[in-house]
Scaffold this motif. Structure first.
Motif, PDB file in Angstrom:
ATOM      1  N   THR A  42      39.499  12.228 -18.544  1.00 26.86           N
ATOM      2  CA  THR A  42      40.071  11.754 -19.858  1.00 26.86           C
ATOM      3  C   THR A  42      41.231  12.432 -20.000  1.00 26.86           C
ATOM      4  N   GLY A  43      41.909  12.041 -21.377  1.00 23.86           N
ATOM      5  CA  GLY A  43      43.109  12.655 -21.432  1.00 23.86           C
ATOM      6  C   GLY A  43      42.954  13.843 -22.818  1.00 23.86           C
ATOM      7  N   HIS A  44      43.694  14.634 -22.886  1.00 24.10           N
ATOM      8  CA  HIS A  44      43.690  15.620 -23.976  1.00 24.10           C
ATOM      9  C   HIS A  44      44.334  14.966 -25.290  1.00 24.10           C
ATOM     10  N   GLY A  45      43.604  15.258 -26.382  1.00 26.54           N
ATOM     11  CA  GLY A  45      43.861  14.665 -27.685  1.00 26.54           C
ATOM     12  C   GLY A  45      43.785  13.116 -27.884  1.00 26.54           C
ATOM     13  N   ASP A  46      44.707  12.113 -28.417  1.00 27.54           N
ATOM     14  CA  ASP A  46      44.468  11.233 -28.468  1.00 27.54           C
ATOM     15  C   ASP A  46      45.314  10.111 -27.641  1.00 27.54           C
ATOM     16  N   THR A  47      45.240  10.444 -26.389  1.00 26.55           N
ATOM     17  CA  THR A  47      46.076   9.754 -25.540  1.00 26.55           C
ATOM     18  C   THR A  47      45.370   9.989 -24.024  1.00 26.55           C
ATOM     19  N   PHE A  48      45.008   8.839 -23.153  1.00 28.77           N
ATOM     20  CA  PHE A  48      44.641   9.185 -21.981  1.00 28.77           C
ATOM     21  C   PHE A  48      45.789   9.626 -21.084  1.00 28.77           C
ATOM     22  N   CYS A  49      46.556   8.668 -20.841  1.00 31.71           N
ATOM     23  CA  CYS A  49      47.834   8.861 -19.887  1.00 31.71           C
ATOM     24  C   CYS A  49      48.948   8.115 -19.802  1.00 31.71           C
ATOM     25  N   ALA A  50      50.045   8.314 -20.201  1.00 32.53           N
ATOM     26  CA  ALA A  50      51.044   7.380 -20.224  1.00 32.53           C
ATOM     27  C   ALA A  50      51.769   7.066 -18.883  1.00 32.53           C
ATOM     28  N   GLY A  51      51.194   7.622 -17.918  1.00 35.41           N
ATOM     29  CA  GLY A  51      51.569   7.175 -16.483  1.00 35.41           C
ATOM     30  C   GLY A  51      52.108   8.521 -15.836  1.00 35.41           C
ATOM     31  N   ALA A  52      53.344   8.286 -15.054  1.00 39.17           N
ATOM     32  CA  ALA A  52      53.995   9.350 -14.179  1.00 39.17           C
ATOM     33  C   ALA A  52      55.161   9.623 -15.105  1.00 39.17           C
ATOM     34  N   ASP A  53      55.337  10.884 -15.153  1.00 38.41           N
ATOM     35  CA  ASP A  53      56.515  11.512 -15.955  1.00 38.41           C
ATOM     36  C   ASP A  53      57.707  11.361 -15.283  1.00 38.41           C
ATOM     37  N   ILE A  54      58.533  10.433 -15.432  1.00 36.10           N
ATOM     38  CA  ILE A  54      59.531   9.899 -14.864  1.00 36.10           C
ATOM     39  C   ILE A  54      60.577  10.691 -15.016  1.00 36.10           C
ATOM     40  N   TYR A  67      47.030   5.633 -25.350  1.00 31.65           N
ATOM     41  CA  TYR A  67      47.752   4.797 -24.316  1.00 31.65           C
ATOM     42  C   TYR A  67      47.094   5.097 -22.887  1.00 31.65           C
ATOM     43  N   CYS A  68      47.050   3.940 -22.252  1.00 31.67           N
ATOM     44  CA  CYS A  68      46.317   4.054 -20.699  1.00 31.67           C
ATOM     45  C   CYS A  68      47.410   3.173 -19.913  1.00 31.67           C
ATOM     46  N   VAL A  69      48.384   3.969 -19.480  1.00 31.64           N
ATOM     47  CA  VAL A  69      49.579   2.936 -18.827  1.00 31.64           C
ATOM     48  C   VAL A  69      50.056   3.485 -17.752  1.00 31.64           C
ATOM     49  N   GLY A  70      50.609   2.227 -16.856  1.00 33.51           N
ATOM     50  CA  GLY A  70      51.214   2.632 -15.637  1.00 33.51           C
ATOM     51  C   GLY A  70      50.273   3.462 -14.761  1.00 33.51           C
ATOM     52  N   GLY A  71      50.522   4.703 -14.237  1.00 35.94           N
ATOM     53  CA  GLY A  71      49.853   5.522 -13.453  1.00 35.94           C
ATOM     54  C   GLY A  71      48.363   5.790 -14.254  1.00 35.94           C
ATOM     55  N   GLY A  72      48.569   5.911 -15.391  1.00 35.17           N
ATOM     56  CA  GLY A  72      47.412   6.419 -16.157  1.00 35.17           C
ATOM     57  C   GLY A  72      46.197   5.079 -16.147  1.00 35.17           C
ATOM     58  N   CYS A  73      46.735   3.989 -16.023  1.00 35.84           N
ATOM     59  CA  CYS A  73      45.944   2.825 -15.934  1.00 35.84           C
ATOM     60  C   CYS A  73      45.607   2.771 -14.536  1.00 35.84           C
ATOM     61  N   GLN A  74      46.426   3.304 -13.433  1.00 34.94           N
ATOM     62  CA  GLN A  74      45.883   3.162 -11.896  1.00 34.94           C
ATOM     63  C   GLN A  74      44.707   4.324 -11.913  1.00 34.94           C
ATOM     64  N   LEU A  75      44.909   5.302 -12.577  1.00 32.35           N
ATOM     65  CA  LEU A  75      43.764   6.345 -12.461  1.00 32.35           C
ATOM     66  C   LEU A  75      42.483   5.732 -13.009  1.00 32.35           C
ATOM     67  N   ALA A  76      42.696   5.293 -14.168  1.00 30.98           N
ATOM     68  CA  ALA A  76      41.240   4.619 -14.679  1.00 30.98           C
ATOM     69  C   ALA A  76      40.793   3.481 -14.028  1.00 30.98           C
ATOM     70  N   ALA A  77      41.630   2.643 -13.589  1.00 30.43           N
ATOM     71  CA  ALA A  77      41.155   1.508 -12.513  1.00 30.43           C
ATOM     72  C   ALA A  77      40.342   1.873 -11.381  1.00 30.43           C
ATOM     73  N   ALA A  78      40.778   3.364 -10.816  1.00 30.78           N
ATOM     74  CA  ALA A  78      40.018   4.003  -9.629  1.00 30.78           C
ATOM     75  C   ALA A  78      38.766   4.576  -9.926  1.00 30.78           C
ATOM     76  N   CYS A  79      38.275   4.656 -11.360  1.00 31.00           N
ATOM     77  CA  CYS A  79      37.024   5.011 -11.695  1.00 31.00           C
ATOM     78  C   CYS A  79      36.025   3.864 -11.584  1.00 31.00           C
ATOM     79  N   ASP A  80      34.966   4.239 -11.374  1.00 32.17           N
ATOM     80  CA  ASP A  80      33.751   3.408 -11.268  1.00 32.17           C
ATOM     81  C   ASP A  80      33.782   2.720 -12.516  1.00 32.17           C
ATOM     82  N   LEU A  81      33.696   3.209 -13.874  1.00 35.39           N
ATOM     83  CA  LEU A  81      33.595   2.808 -14.967  1.00 35.39           C
ATOM     84  C   LEU A  81      34.518   3.242 -16.188  1.00 35.39           C
TER      85      LEU A  81
END
Length: 252
Positions: free
Chosen positions: A54-66, A101-115
Motif C-alpha cells: 500500500t501507499g502512505h497516506g491518501d495515495t498509493f504510488c504516482a510511479g517513478a520519481d522522474i 493515484y495508482c499511476v505509471g510504475g505504481g500501477c505496474q506494481l499493483a498489477a504485479a500483485c495477485d489481487l
C-alpha cells in the motif's frame, strides 16, 4: 522523512508501505532497488502468510520519481522491472490496497500483485506514452492478461487515467470499497488468506503463472500426498472447527 519502503509483520501478514509523501509516493531509485531484497526476506520468513502493498497516506504510488532519474529508458525500466518481477514471483498471496493515484510504475506494481482492492476515488493509469518510454514485454503481457487487449491498448496508447468503476469493470481491480472502508476490508481479507492452506495457495499461484512442467506437477502431487493438509481440512469441516494447516515449503 526520507523516501523509503516501510514494513511490518503482524499476525502472519506482512505490510509494505510506499512512503514518499512529497512526491505522491513516487518510487526513487533507492526504493526500486530496495524492494526485491525486502521481498526476498519476507518470502523466507515462515511467519509471513500473505503480503499487503500500500501507499502512505491518501495515495498509493504516482510511479517513478522522474526528477531523481536522468529519465532514460535504461534507468527507468532497469529499476522498475526487477522490482515488478520480484513482486510477481513472491510465493505467497499478495494484495495491493489502493487509494488515490495508482499511476505509471505504481500501477505496474499493483498489477504485479495477485489481487487489488481500491477505495472509491482511486485513479489508475499506465503512462509510458506520455514519456516516450517503451513498456516492457513482460509488463505488457501482464497487463493484457489482467484486463484484456482492448483495455490494455487504451491505457498504453493514451496514458489516460481511469476511475474505480472502470477499473472494476475491466478487471484491473477486484473490489472497490467506500471511503473509509479499505483498511478494514483489507485486514479482514488478509486474515482469511493467512488462515487458508499455504500448500493450496503456493501450488495455485505457480500453476496460474503459466503451463506447469511435468516435474512441477509431480512435485505438487508429492507435496499433497506427504502433507496432512487435506486430512486436516476434511477433519475440521466435519468437526465444524477452524482448520489448523501446517504445511511449509520444503527446504531448498
Amino acid at each position: 522523512m526520507e523516501p523509503c519502503l516501510e514494513h511490518e509483520v503482524a499476525d502472519g501478514i506482512a505490510t509494505v508501505v510506499i512512503r514518499h509523501p512529497a512526491k505522491r509516493n513516487a518510487m526513487t531509485p533507492g526504493m526500486w532497488q530496495a524492494l526485491p531484497p525486502l521481498l526476498d526476506r519476507l518470502a523466507a520468513d515462515p511467519a509471513v502468510g500473505a503480503l499487503v502493498l500500500t501507499g502512505h497516506g491518501d495515495t498509493f504510488c504516482a510511479g517513478a520519481d522522474i526528477g531523481s532519474l536522468n529519465a532514460t529508458y535504461e534507468e527507468t525500466t532497469g529499476l522498475a522491472l526487477p522490482a515488478e518481477e520480484a513482486l510477481a514471483a513472491f510465493p505467497k498471496p499478495t494484495l495491493a490496497a489502493v487509494r488515490g493515484y495508482c499511476v505509471g510504475g505504481g500501477c505496474q506494481l499493483a498489477a504485479a500483485c495477485d489481487l487489488r482492492f481500491a477505495e472509491e476515488g482511486a485513479r489508475f493509469g499506465i503512462t509510458p506514452a506520455k514519456l516516450g518510454i517503451v513498456y516492457s514485454p513482460g509488463s505488457t503481457r501482464r497487463l493484457v492478461e489482467l484486463v484484456g487487449p482492448a483495455t490494455a491498448k487504451f491505457l498504453l496508447f493514451s496514458g489516460e487515467l481511469i476511475d474505480t468503476e472502470r477499473a472494476l469493470r475491466t478487471g484491473l481491480v477486484d473490489e472497490v470499497l467506500p471511503a473509509g472502508g479499505l483498511d478494514k476490508r483489507v485486514a479482514e481479507f488478509a486474515r482469511v488468506l493467512v488462515s487458508r492452506s499455504r500448500l493450496t495457495q503456493t501450488a495455485a499461484k505457480e500453476f496460474a503463472a503459466g503451463p506447469a512442467a511435468p516435474d512441477r506437477v509431480a512435485h505438487w502431487r508429492e507435496q499433497a500426498q506427504l502433507s496432512e493438509e487435506a486430512a486436516e481440512g476434511i477433519a475440521a469441516f466435519l468437526e465444524r472447527r477452524v482448520p489448523r494447516f501446517g504445511w511449509t515449503p520444503p527446504a531448498g
